[in-house]
Enzyme design. Structure first.
Site, mmCIF file in Angstrom:
data_model
loop_
_atom_site.group_PDB
_atom_site.id
_atom_site.type_symbol
_atom_site.label_atom_id
_atom_site.label_comp_id
_atom_site.label_asym_id
_atom_site.label_seq_id
_atom_site.Cartn_x
_atom_site.Cartn_y
_atom_site.Cartn_z
ATOM 1 C CG LEU A 14 -16.047 30.568 8.952
ATOM 2 C CD1 LEU A 14 -15.804 31.934 9.582
ATOM 3 C CD2 LEU A 14 -17.525 30.254 8.941
ATOM 4 C CG HIS A 15 -9.016 31.246 8.144
ATOM 5 N ND1 HIS A 15 -8.271 31.655 9.223
ATOM 6 C CD2 HIS A 15 -9.317 32.362 7.442
ATOM 7 C CE1 HIS A 15 -8.114 32.979 9.167
ATOM 8 N NE2 HIS A 15 -8.739 33.426 8.097
ATOM 9 C CB ALA A 16 -8.546 27.866 12.597
ATOM 10 C CD GLU A 87 -8.657 36.788 7.751
ATOM 11 O OE1 GLU A 87 -8.708 36.647 6.525
ATOM 12 O OE2 GLU A 87 -8.854 35.869 8.552
#
Length: 89
Positions: A14-16, A87
């Site tokens: 859970l990146h930016a 993604e």
């Protein structure tokens, strides 16, 4: 209130970018959506709150939603997480 468990499965967690995508999606619903991981919890509409969860690949979390759009919101959020935040990897 609706509740479901999901596992973060995208490579970067859970990146930016993923947190931003999730927060934008959550803001589209008339529901309070919360992600809980262990002792930490965050409002799904808060990018900073989501980043504070420090969720990486393989981490399990509980998504809860309450409000008029709760069921649809829960379904959409879980779908986004299970789709690896759209993604490729």
């Amino acid at each position: 209130m609706f509740k479901r468990q999901v596992t973060i499965s995208n490579k970067l967690g859970l990146h930016a970018r993923a947190a931003t995508k999730l927060a934008i999606l959550a803001a589209d619903f008339d529901a309070e959506i919360t992600l809980v991981q262990g002792e930490k919890q965050a409002n799904a509409a808060s990018v900073l709150g989501l980043l504070m969860l420090e969720s990486g690949i393989g981490k399990m979390m509980t998504v809860t939603a309450k409000g008029p759009d709760a069921e649809a919101a829960l379904e959409a959020v879980c779908h986004l997480i299970n789709a690896k935040f759209d993604e490729c990897c």
